[in-house]
Design a protein around this motif. Sequence first.
Motif: not given
Length: 210
Positions: A131-141, A197-205
């Motif tokens: 599976k190819n997974v594309k992760v973005t972090t726009k405006s994340c800390p 964990t990041l997906l749950v805690a950080e809405s920017c991810v």
Amino acid sequence: MIRTKQKDYSIYFIAIAQGVLIGIVGFLLIGYLITYLDEKGAPSEMTTVPVNAAPETDKPATSGENESALDYYTVQYGVFSTEEAAQNYLKGLELPTAQIVQLDSYLFIWEGFSATAEGLSKKQEVQSFTKNVKVTTKSCPAHVQLLVEQLAQVDDQNKLLTEAELRKFKSEEMQKLQTIFDSLKDKTAKSLYLLDTLLVAESCVKIELN
């Protein structure tokens, strides 16, 4: 009786009128030629930029803005709609490095996390696919961006801390990194656990699956 010769002034008036007429025609003709040549001549060296055109710049995007997606690869063994079903299947896999990752209302069982598809291995006797997974972090800390950029190498905490120092992280950001590293100590699937964990805690991810 002596006769005085009278001058005929009509000739002068006619000559003047002809001169004026010729001048007007010549002026109009020259004006037409100038306009015609200006329209048909070589284009001006000045380039007009459209009002809505974005100016070109070599300035890099500000950290956290317009982030491009980061490509990762994992092995997917199943997708479930309930926690119980996902946990039961995960136990049956007997893969200590497998991890449940929740996306919206679905639970994915993934195993392995790599920047290249070639860096993955599959359990041959179980149906699975890459599976190819594309992760973005726009405006994340800043610390979240760093973790996502290094998800596939999160085991190498010294490397991440060195990178954080190079990026001149503040003391509170360094503390957040250390807290996250402490939470990963007893995890066998560190990269996937951290991603979940990041997906749950950080809405920017955000994640996009291909």
